[in-house]
Design a protein around this motif. Structure first.
Motif, PDB file in Angstrom:
ATOM      1  N   LEU A 238      -7.313 -22.097   4.074  1.00 15.92           N
ATOM      2  CA  LEU A 238      -7.284 -21.532   2.723  1.00 15.92           C
ATOM      3  C   LEU A 238      -7.645 -20.045   2.787  1.00 15.92           C
ATOM      4  N   VAL A 239      -8.704 -19.748   3.528  1.00 15.19           N
ATOM      5  CA  VAL A 239      -9.102 -18.337   3.661  1.00 15.19           C
ATOM      6  C   VAL A 239      -7.931 -17.526   4.196  1.00 15.19           C
ATOM      7  N   ILE A 240      -7.312 -18.034   5.248  1.00 14.23           N
ATOM      8  CA  ILE A 240      -6.227 -17.260   5.869  1.00 14.23           C
ATOM      9  C   ILE A 240      -5.085 -17.107   4.876  1.00 14.23           C
ATOM     10  N   ALA A 241      -4.772 -18.182   4.170  1.00 14.77           N
ATOM     11  CA  ALA A 241      -3.660 -18.104   3.207  1.00 14.77           C
ATOM     12  C   ALA A 241      -3.958 -17.010   2.181  1.00 14.77           C
ATOM     13  N   SER A 242      -5.163 -17.054   1.612  1.00 13.17           N
ATOM     14  CA  SER A 242      -5.483 -16.016   0.606  1.00 13.17           C
ATOM     15  C   SER A 242      -5.396 -14.642   1.252  1.00 13.17           C
ATOM     16  N   GLY A 243      -5.846 -14.568   2.519  1.00 13.57           N
ATOM     17  CA  GLY A 243      -5.761 -13.284   3.218  1.00 13.57           C
ATOM     18  C   GLY A 243      -4.319 -12.806   3.299  1.00 13.57           C
ATOM     19  N   ILE A 244      -3.412 -13.731   3.588  1.00 14.95           N
ATOM     20  CA  ILE A 244      -2.000 -13.332   3.705  1.00 14.95           C
ATOM     21  C   ILE A 244      -1.530 -12.788   2.365  1.00 14.95           C
ATOM     22  N   PHE A 245      -1.920 -13.473   1.292  1.00 15.30           N
ATOM     23  CA  PHE A 245      -1.579 -12.944  -0.033  1.00 15.30           C
ATOM     24  C   PHE A 245      -2.083 -11.503  -0.148  1.00 15.30           C
ATOM     25  N   GLY A 246      -3.339 -11.328   0.283  1.00 13.12           N
ATOM     26  CA  GLY A 246      -3.908  -9.986   0.196  1.00 13.12           C
ATOM     27  C   GLY A 246      -3.078  -8.959   0.956  1.00 13.12           C
ATOM     28  N   ILE A 247      -2.674  -9.326   2.159  1.00 11.39           N
ATOM     29  CA  ILE A 247      -1.883  -8.373   2.958  1.00 11.39           C
ATOM     30  C   ILE A 247      -0.636  -7.985   2.180  1.00 11.39           C
ATOM     31  N   VAL A 248       0.034  -8.993   1.646  1.00 10.63           N
ATOM     32  CA  VAL A 248       1.267  -8.703   0.904  1.00 10.63           C
ATOM     33  C   VAL A 248       0.955  -7.765  -0.259  1.00 10.63           C
ATOM     34  N   ALA A 249      -0.097  -8.122  -1.006  1.00 10.85           N
ATOM     35  CA  ALA A 249      -0.453  -7.279  -2.161  1.00 10.85           C
ATOM     36  C   ALA A 249      -0.721  -5.851  -1.692  1.00 10.85           C
ATOM     37  N   TYR A 250      -1.547  -5.715  -0.665  1.00  9.84           N
ATOM     38  CA  TYR A 250      -1.900  -4.377  -0.187  1.00  9.84           C
ATOM     39  C   TYR A 250      -0.652  -3.625   0.248  1.00  9.84           C
ATOM     40  N   ALA A 251       0.307  -4.347   0.768  1.00 10.66           N
ATOM     41  CA  ALA A 251       1.479  -3.652   1.296  1.00 10.66           C
ATOM     42  C   ALA A 251       2.435  -3.256   0.179  1.00 10.66           C
TER      43      ALA A 251
ATOM     44  N   VAL B  72     -10.828 -15.697  -3.984  1.00 13.11           N
ATOM     45  CA  VAL B  72     -10.689 -16.924  -3.197  1.00 13.11           C
ATOM     46  C   VAL B  72     -11.230 -16.663  -1.796  1.00 13.11           C
ATOM     47  N   HIS B  73     -10.788 -15.546  -1.256  1.00 13.15           N
ATOM     48  CA  HIS B  73     -11.044 -15.232   0.150  1.00 13.15           C
ATOM     49  C   HIS B  73     -12.537 -15.247   0.449  1.00 13.15           C
ATOM     50  N   VAL B  74     -13.290 -14.510  -0.359  1.00 17.23           N
ATOM     51  CA  VAL B  74     -14.708 -14.320  -0.017  1.00 17.23           C
ATOM     52  C   VAL B  74     -15.517 -15.617  -0.179  1.00 17.23           C
ATOM     53  N   PRO B  75     -15.493 -16.242  -1.399  1.00 19.31           N
ATOM     54  CA  PRO B  75     -16.304 -17.460  -1.509  1.00 19.31           C
ATOM     55  C   PRO B  75     -15.894 -18.519  -0.493  1.00 19.31           C
ATOM     56  N   THR B  76     -14.572 -18.674  -0.308  1.00 18.03           N
ATOM     57  CA  THR B  76     -14.136 -19.690   0.650  1.00 18.03           C
ATOM     58  C   THR B  76     -14.666 -19.361   2.036  1.00 18.03           C
ATOM     59  N   THR B  77     -14.688 -18.077   2.360  1.00 12.04           N
ATOM     60  CA  THR B  77     -15.218 -17.706   3.672  1.00 12.04           C
ATOM     61  C   THR B  77     -16.628 -18.254   3.845  1.00 12.04           C
ATOM     62  N   PHE B  78     -17.444 -18.078   2.791  1.00  9.45           N
ATOM     63  CA  PHE B  78     -18.832 -18.551   2.946  1.00  9.45           C
ATOM     64  C   PHE B  78     -18.863 -20.068   3.011  1.00  9.45           C
ATOM     65  N   ALA B  79     -18.041 -20.720   2.181  1.00  9.81           N
ATOM     66  CA  ALA B  79     -17.948 -22.183   2.286  1.00  9.81           C
ATOM     67  C   ALA B  79     -17.559 -22.537   3.711  1.00  9.81           C
ATOM     68  N   LEU B  80     -16.597 -21.796   4.254  1.00  9.80           N
ATOM     69  CA  LEU B  80     -16.120 -22.068   5.618  1.00  9.80           C
ATOM     70  C   LEU B  80     -17.271 -21.948   6.605  1.00  9.80           C
ATOM     71  N   ILE B  81     -18.035 -20.867   6.484  1.00  6.98           N
ATOM     72  CA  ILE B  81     -19.131 -20.676   7.437  1.00  6.98           C
ATOM     73  C   ILE B  81     -20.110 -21.835   7.328  1.00  6.98           C
ATOM     74  N   ALA B  82     -20.408 -22.220   6.071  1.00 14.55           N
ATOM     75  CA  ALA B  82     -21.301 -23.369   5.878  1.00 14.55           C
ATOM     76  C   ALA B  82     -20.705 -24.592   6.559  1.00 14.55           C
TER      77      ALA B  82
END
Lengths: 565, 288, 814
Positions: B129-142, B265-275
């Motif tokens: 999920l984190v990676i997916a949201s990240g990909i969205f981010g890349i697209v947006a940034y681009a 999505v990216h940030v909170p999920t990241t912390f959930a992921l770390i947990a």
């Protein structure tokens, strides 16, 4: 009476601007249009919204001129009478008018503006989503906490606080299971603590042994260790790391038997596990009897069967088939003669209605489980042809007792002589007696001893199958040894080979002597069976197919499914 | 000597590349190489009885993945700690993007395609999920920044807000002489603000017919002689300006939202992921 | 007419006040003449609560008045009390009109008709001068005022602001800012546009007018002031508007006219010129002394010390050493040969040509902003490509200049008394050559401000420096073994001209063969092709143009116009041609340069056809950048908005690496084709901000960055002078909680500049002084500018204009 208008405004710097204005006359108009005495630039108002007039008795009367109402002390009204002494609050749109009496008796109308509600639109934050979504930090905390509590705190606390004696379960550790247990351990599902006894301690062999009591070691641990050898550098590194984390082994149960691999049968350990040691066992255990083996197809020593090697000696010796051993069973049984389709045996078979000729099944009877064959039994398997009858009394035959030499001797010794009957009234030339007839017995004299010796002689009734022997100064036969399981450490079942003819493995048809060992050798098996990774068309046969790590008399685990079929 | 080396150092920045093509895709190449190596090792080694997190390769990949994830998560710290030294956040972002994508391969191979309803697969799912949201981010940034810049036309956000405020004040003033029915329209229009727009509305591209629009429509339907009234004309013009300003701000909001939303999505999920990772690791060793 | 006093002190600023205090202390009869109705009007006019600084901290205060950094109110109160305590005899409302008589018997005539007789006069009137008065009937009425302390205090008034300078505009805006005050504000401008004021201010003004908050009346001037109304002269006749208050901000006449009227000579015609003074602050008119800002000492401490000194001198105490003696002594102590300060001063004046006609007083002052150093043989004074705008004057020994960066062997010797480093001073660019001490050398390094003041105040020195600089610049530029003698002819006929921004020095197609050397500023070379102007290249100071026409005799092949206000040296073509004939290798060099430019022209010609494409785009962009001040920039921050996600991390990084205040505004600023020039310092070659910094706190650093050091007194001059509005005045915000605690628990405002609200809430004390802050290119922070390092997408880049502004770049890219 006069009105005094007091407007209060606060500047951006927070400074209050107070303006006082005396309004002539005893009535004033209020509204949006600029020509009202009290001009409130407020779109919510009518151009001429209300009139404030002095009423008798010092009070004032407020009446809306149009259809729109105003608020008096919070109530929506269209007219109101206010006594300046007590005062009151009027509200027109965004403006508030406080009515009170000034020190000099004038009616003081204090007009002030109500600040706009959405003043915060000016903030840059309006544009960022932060305003609309729960904060990242909050969400992060919540999610992380939820995960930690649900998947860590709960199981750990419950596992630490549980009382093992009264077999309490650990709650919430189901989520820890990386996969379902094998069928064998299925009943342990949701009972993690059964195997994972102590926190942070890898599953110990003792734990396994609590249930698997009978399982015993493959060999003495010391020998196992030396057999295993040092291993490659990689292995050593792996083990160092593993031991750092307190993993048991090498040689621990869990090394070969991995769990949580899915709800199937626990798969037989791959032959690699065996090959680790047996691949080069000769070098590592010089004193071992067994040869190197790592793959049935590639490297496997010749079979070693257990055989009686010397007549009369019932002890079985394990000997490699490579040495073409002779089996001294004590019997004389030429398989070719019996299996041949011509000659006496075939004749006899026909006469006895056993088909055109004898076959293996005529004499060899499988055991109930179909794995092996019952020992040959004289009475059942041979006697129909090889009769032991020696006398006839009327319609019954008298038989010698098989398997009991003394009885046999006794029987034969008291057997009636076949004496010639007395001849009577026979005439003969020459004067003998009146009438000239003679009465006499003319047979030769005989003894019972002769009969026994004859029976035991090479072509006597016993010698036909048995080798005579003298034991304790008395006539006897060499005792017969039949091997029921030739391979002690390998497993073989005929049941699995039903589709094969006996002859395809056992060369009985050409065997002229019962000393021939008809057990198939390595080569024979390899015609069908090759190693674990056998090519198509061949039977892939890992070690576990014939061998068992924890040796039992039972078939190895590897064969169990076939057994179940 | 003092100036020259640092001088050249600055000059270097002049021919610039975005974070995706940083140093001619240095990190893309490295990440790709990593994936290839890992996949090869996975393909060549055949662990018994089956590949999963429990084999030596499994543990190795797991450790690698864990370290990667923690390091990637540190971008948030790196971005905000202005330490000295010649680091470039662009390089970090570049690495973050490509190594993050590489995680897909590493973690999947770590799992050995063994999934189930357990904390281990939870961690995997969260990571995806984190990676997916990240990909969205890349697209947006681009894609978004160009539009963002052309839309705001050198206006700062503060100026936009101020501009709207100015129009509103003028509306207030100009509408004074009008009749009630007009005024109601104007007041409705004035009440329309951006603060009200919810998440979905902010993200949606289609223009929204707000109170201002309706007011404009109402004024358009004014009878000829009304339309002749200069006050009406002025107010309508102002309403038009207000609408223009509003829609500019709405577009601005939308672009900002696109650039931001994924982070929620990216940030909170990241912390959930770390947990989840902690739970994953601890549980593995707890039931060792 | 009262009896004659010993000393009449004009002006009760820090210096006047201090002088009066000294006089009172010594029991000398004196009178302190103050125009206003209170002491030290200038400081009085500071905005309320302004923090007054006491710099330089090194300088010891020697005065009978106390002074320490603090709030305006506090400072004024102390002075009022002490003045009273010392029994200073003050005469308020006494504006001096003329000074008659001579030493011993002066008659000081006051505006209010009064007269004061004095033996000596001390002028301490500062440089503020008097505001230009409203010269129309009724101009003296009560409701006409010449400054505005607090715009917020006026309500419901018709206010007319006269004057279109920044001061006037700012007042008008302030008065009309808050509609709640219901002021009707009108601003009058005699001319048709607001040429004299900052564009930003003008924009704000027009915005306010458009929003109906105030009225602008162009080509209008007050004709007559009446009670409650004002008669105006407009373009079309007279007009009366209601008017309750007039705020006249028509600038102020510098006091120079008055001083000269008093018969006091100045050092030169320039604006910066100061009165000629003796070591005892005595002017060319015996008995009249000048002290304080007018004597060239803008700082309060200096002024107060001078006040003390001058009275001591007048009182006959000639052994008194100036208060800066210890500083100078300390500066000179390290030098070889134990000499006293005075001996050193004499030595310097004797040996160094440009100091020859500098007064000891001026020299002292110069030395305060300079350093005298001794160099061991071979030790470099400065090295090629260093940035440095200081000027070296060789007091003893001689230095060698390595003119060829190729081999250090090729050197030119510069002897005692000469100057070096002037190119850096004039052009503001990096050092062009390495200069080493030829033997043991003692040299004076004059800071840029000191050097400029010297040039301004001592014309002879100015001329000397100019000539040397031209000569050297040309030698350095053409190199190739030229000697001073070779170019003497060219130099003699050379003329320096100043060019406005945008003015063309060469026009395409015109004939002419002069060579132009860009002395300061920069030029843009453009060529018209198919009706379109193509930006060819950007020429920084120190380059030359025009050689093509000279060599091939053809008309000019391109137009060269100044990108910013620049100075060019025009070398007559014929003289230069002769020089070329004499110097074949110089000719070769010139040919080579020409070839290079030919290539670019050819490249452009080649692109003629597809001109909608890259080149066109490029030259527009380049033009845009030049318009935005890259012409004079040495290093500028650009943002590629196709990459910028608006995370403002650049601003946050900037704030976090500079005690919590951001020095750039990403959003603001111009954009063209997604190329955004945010509001942040361009580090101009000739920083406008340096122009007028009382504590001389603005310097150029090792990397060419322009930095404000912490001697800043927060006067705000630099902020006003910066045409790009990149300097802000602000106080260091309170310390933020650690980043970790923000990330974990959201405590504090988080990274970046804390919002006002938070800063107010957490302010330690309201005493934090406001200082000027601007981009310092993160000097001293290794890793370089934080904004670039912290950009997550690589949108933020810093460039030096040369790297960007050359079409040859484009050629390379193809």
């Amino acid at each position: 009476m006069s009105f005094r208008l007091k407007t209060v405004e606060t500047t951006a710097q927070g400074r209050e601007i107070v303006r006082l204005r005396d309004l002539p006359g005893d009535s004033l108009t209020l509204g949006r249009s600029a020509d009202c005495t009290l001009h409130l630039p407020d779109l919510a108002l009518d151009p001429h919204h209300a009139t404030i007039a002095a009423a008798d008795g010092g009070g004032i009367a407020v009446t809306s001129a149009g259809t729109l109402a105003f608020a008096y002390d919070g109530k929506q009204v269209r007219s109101a009478a206010i006594d300046p002494e007590t005062g009151g609050e009027l509200r027109f749109g965004r403006h508030r008018v406080l009515v009170s009496r000034d020190h000099d008796g004038a009616v003081l109308l204090t007009v002030s503006q109500i600040a706009d509600a959405d003043a915060d639109v000016g903030e840059r934050s309006t544009f960022s989503l932060a305003a609309k979504l729960p904060g990242k930090r909050l969400m992060s905390w919540l999610l992380a906490m939820a995960v930690l509590i649900g998947f860590l705190a709960v199981p750990i606390t419950s596992s630490l606080t549980r009382d093992p004696s009264a077999d309490q379960r650990v709650t919430g550790d189901a989520a820890w299971s990386p996969g379902p247990l094998s069928l064998a351990h299925h009943q342990l599902e949701a009972k993690c603590e059964a195997c994972h006894v102590k926190p942070f301690e890898a599953v110990r062999d003792e734990t396994c042994l609590t249930c698997h009591k009978t399982t015993h070691d493959h060999a003495a641990p010391a020998r196992l260790a030396s057999a295993r050898g040092p291993g490659t550098a990689g292995d050593r590194l792996q083990w160092q790391i593993a031991h750092m984390f307190g993993k048991p082994g090498p040689g621990a149960c869990s090394d070969c038997h991995t769990e949580h691999e899915g709800a199937a049968r626990m798969p037989a350990p791959a032959q690699a596990f065996c090959a680790d040691c047996h691949g080069a066992i000769k070098d590592r255990l010089p004193d071992t009897a067994i040869g190197n083996a790592e793959d049935f197809g590639k490297l496997h020593p010749q079979f070693r069967a257990v055989l009686p090697l010397t007549l009369g000696n019932e002890k079985l010796t394990r000997v490699s088939l490579a040495a073409n051993p002779r089996e001294a069973s004590g019997l004389t049984f030429p398989h070719d003669l019996h299996l041949s389709t011509r000659g006496g045996a075939a004749q006899m078979a026909r006469r006895l209605g056993k088909g055109s000729a004898l076959d293996c099944a005529s004499c060899h009877r499988p055991t109930g489980d179909g794995i092996r064959f019952l020992p040959i039994n004289m009475e059942r398997d041979c006697e129909s042809c090889h009769s032991l009858a020696y006398d006839r009394v009327g319609s019954t035959f008298r038989r010698l007792r098989h398997g009991d030499v003394d009885q046999m001797i006794a029987d034969l010794s008291v057997a009636p002589q076949r004496a010639a009957p007395v001849v009577s009234g026979r005439r003969r030339p020459g004067e003998f007696s009146s009438g000239g007839t003679y009465f006499a017995r003319f047979a030769a004299p005989s003894s019972s001893i002769g009969a026994v010796g004859q029976a035991l002689s090479r072509d006597g009734i016993c010698g036909e199958c048995h080798s005579p022997a003298i034991s304790g100064g008395r006539f006897s036969v060499v005792p017969v040894t039949q091997v029921s399981r030739y391979f002690q450490h390998g497993w073989f079942t005929h049941a699995a080979h039903k589709q094969e003819k006996c002859a395809s493995c056992h060369k009985a048809g050409k065997s002229g002597s019962s000393a021939d060992v008809l057990i198939p050798d390595l080569g024979t098996c390899r015609t069908c069976h090759l190693g674990e990774d056998a090519p198509r068309g061949k039977v892939s046969s890992g070690c576990a197919m014939c061998h068992d790590y924890h040796s039992t008399v039972q078939a190895p685990r590897g064969l169990a499914p076939r057994r179940r079929q | 000597m003092a100036g020259s080396p640092r001088q050249t150092g600055r000059q270097f920045d002049a021919d610039h590349e975005g974070f995706l093509r940083h140093r001619r895709f240095r990190w893309l190449k490295r990440a790709a190489l990593l994936c290839v190596v890992v996949t090869l090792v996975y393909a060549l080694s055949d662990p018994q009885p089956r590949p999963n997190g429990g084999t030596w390769l499994g543990y190795a990949l797991g450790t690698l993945g864990l370290i990667l994830i923690l390091w990637l998560a540190l971008l948030g710290v790196r971005k905000r700690t202005m330490t000295r030294g010649a680091w470039s956040l662009k390089a970090w972002t570049s690495a973050h993007v490509y190594l993050g994508l590489a995680l897909i391969v590493i973690a999947t191979l770590h799992s050995g395609f063994q999934f189930g309803w357990n904390v281990h697969t939870l961690a995997y799912a969260l990571m995806m999920l984190v990676i997916a949201s990240g990909i969205f981010g890349i697209v947006a940034y681009a894609t978004v920044p160009g539009a963002l810049s052309s839309n705001r036309e050198e206006m700062t956000e503060a100026q936009m807000v101020e501009a709207l405020g100015a129009v509103d004040r003028q509306l207030e003033h100009a509408a004074q002489p009008l009749e009630r029915r007009w005024i109601e329209q104007v007041m409705l229009a004035l009440d329309e603000s951006l603060a009200g727009d919810g998440l979905l509305r902010r993200l949606s591209a289609r223009p929204r017919a707000g109170a201002t629009m309706q007011a404009i429509a109402a004024f358009n339907s004014a009878s000829p002689d009304e339309a002749a009234d200069p006050a009406i004309v002025r107010v309508e013009a102002l309403l038009q300006r207000r609408q223009a300003q509003l829609s500019r701000m709405r577009r601005h909001m939308r672009f900002k939202a696109l650039l931001e939303i994924w982070l929620f999505v990216h940030v909170p999920t990241t912390f959930a992921l770390i947990a989840a990772l902690i739970a994953h690791v601890v549980s593995v060793f707890y039931y060792w | 007419m009262s009896e004659r006093v010993r000393i009449a002190i004009v002006g009760s600023g820090p210096s006047g006040l201090s002088a009066a205090a000294r006089a009172a202390q010594l029991g000398l009869s004196h009178v302190l003449l103050e125009r206003a109705t209170h002491l030290s009007d200038t400081i009085h006019k500071y905005q309320k609560g302004k923090h007054v600084m006491a710099t330089p901290s090194a300088l010891v205060l020697r005065s009978d008045m106390e002074f320490g950094a603090g709030k305006r109110e506090a400072v004024l109160d102390t002075w009022d009390q002490q003045a009273a305590a010392l029994g200073i005899h003050v005469m308020y409302g006494a504006e001096v009109q003329a000074i008659a008589g001579e030493k011993g018997s002066f008659i000081v005539a006051l505006k209010n008709g009064g007269q004061v007789a004095a033996e000596t006069v001390v002028l301490a009137i500062g440089t503020q001068g008097n505001p230009t008065l409203l010269r129309c009937p009724g101009g003296d009425m009560g409701h006409v005022q010449y400054q505005l302390d607090d715009p917020g205090e006026y309500v419901d008034e018709h206010i007319v602001v006269v004057g279109s300078g920044d001061a006037g505009i700012e007042n008008a805006l302030g008065l009309s800012a808050d509609p709640a005050q219901r002021n009707t504000v009108t601003i009058l401008n005699r001319s048709a546009d607001f040429a004299r004021s900052k564009p930003a201010n003008v924009a704000l003004l027009h915005e306010a007018a458009a929003a109906g908050r105030l009225t602008i009346r162009l080509e209008t001037s007050p004709a007559e002031v009446r009670k409650g109304e004002l008669l105006l002269d407009t373009r079309d006749g007279q007009e009366i508007i209601p008017c309750d208050r007039i705020i006249a901000r028509m600038g102020s006449a510098p006091p120079r006219n008055f001083i000269e009227a008093c018969g006091i000579a100045f050092t030169g015609p320039d604006r910066e010129a100061l009165p000629v003074l003796s070591p005892a602050f005595e002017t060319s008119r015996a008995g009249v002394h000048v002290i304080g800002a007018l004597a060239g000492y803008p700082l309060i401490k200096h002024c107060m010390n001078q006040g003390y000194d001058v009275v001591e001198f007048i009182n006959g105490n000639h052994s008194l050493k100036p208060a800066d003696e210890p500083i100078l002594a300390e500066r000179l102590a390290s030098l070889p040969g134990q000499r006293s300060v005075d001996q050193w001063l004499d030595l310097l004046r004797g040996n160094i040509d440009i100091f020859s006609d500098v007064s000891p007083l001026q020299l002292r002052e110069l030395l305060l902003d300079s350093t005298v150093r001794s160099f061991a043989p071979g030790e470099p004074l400065f090295v090629r490509n260093d940035t440095g705008s200081s000027l070296f004057a060789i007091a003893e020994g001689s230095v060698v200049v390595e003119i060829d960066k190729g081999d250090p062997a090729r050197i030119v010797t510069i002897g005692q008394g000469q100057i070096v480093g002037e190119v850096g001073l004039i052009s503001g660019r990096r050092r062009g050559a390495t200069v080493r001490a030829g033997g043991p050398v003692i040299a004076v390094e004059l800071s840029r401000t000191a050097a400029l003041r010297l040039i301004a105040t001592v014309p002879a020195a100015g001329r000397a420096i100019t000539r040397v600089s031209i000569e050297r610049q040309i030698l350095q530029m053409f190199g190739s073994g030229l000697t001073r003698e070779d170019i003497a002819e060219v130099i003699d006929s050379a003329e320096v001209t100043t060019v406005r921004a945008g003015e063309a020095v060469l026009t395409e197609g015109e004939t002419g063969n002069d060579i132009l050397v860009i002395r300061r500023g920069s030029m843009a070379v453009e060529k018209t092709i198919g009706g379109k102007t193509v930006f060819l290249s950007y020429l920084p100071a120190g380059s030359y143009v025009g050689e093509m026409a000279l060599l091939d005799g053809l008309p000019r092949s391109a137009t060269v116009r100044a990108a910013v206000r620049s100075e060019v040296i025009r070398l007559p073509g014929d003289a230069f041609a002769r020089l070329l004939e004499r110097k074949p290798d110089l000719q070769r060099k010139a040919m080579a340069d020409m070839a290079a430019r030919r290539d670019i022209n050819a490249f452009i010609e080649g692109r003629k056809e597809q001109f909608s494409s890259s080149v066109d785009m490029y030259s527009e962009t380049a033009q845009f950048l030049v318009d935005n001040g890259l012409g004079e920039a040495t290093d500028v921050l650009l943002i590629d908005e196709t990459l910028c996600i608006g995370c403002d991390n650049c601003e946050k990084a900037c704030a976090d690496s500079h005690d919590g205040l951001s020095r750039l505004d990403r959003e603001a600023g111009r954009t063209f084709a997604h190329l955004h020039v945010p509001t942040s310092c361009r580090h101009c070659e000739h920083p406008h901000c340096m122009a007028d910094c009382p504590p001389n706190a603005i310097h150029r650093g090792a990397d060419g960055e322009v930095v404000i050091d912490d001697t800043c007194i927060g006067c705000g001059n630099c902020q006003r002078n910066c045409p790009y509005g990149v300097i802000r005045m602000d106080a260091v915000p309170p310390k933020k909680p650690s980043l970790l605690s923000w990330m974990l628990f959201g405590s504090g405002p988080g990274p970046g500049e804390a919002p006002e609200k938070w800063r107010k809430a957490h302010a330690a004390s309201d005493e934090v002084p406001k200082k000027a802050i601007k981009c310092d290119m993160c000097s001293g922070i290794d890793g370089g500018p934080a904004c670039v390092r912290a950009c997550p997408t690589g949108a933020a880049i810093r460039i030096a204009p040369e790297t960007m502004l050359s079409v040859s770049r484009l050629a390379k890219e193809e």
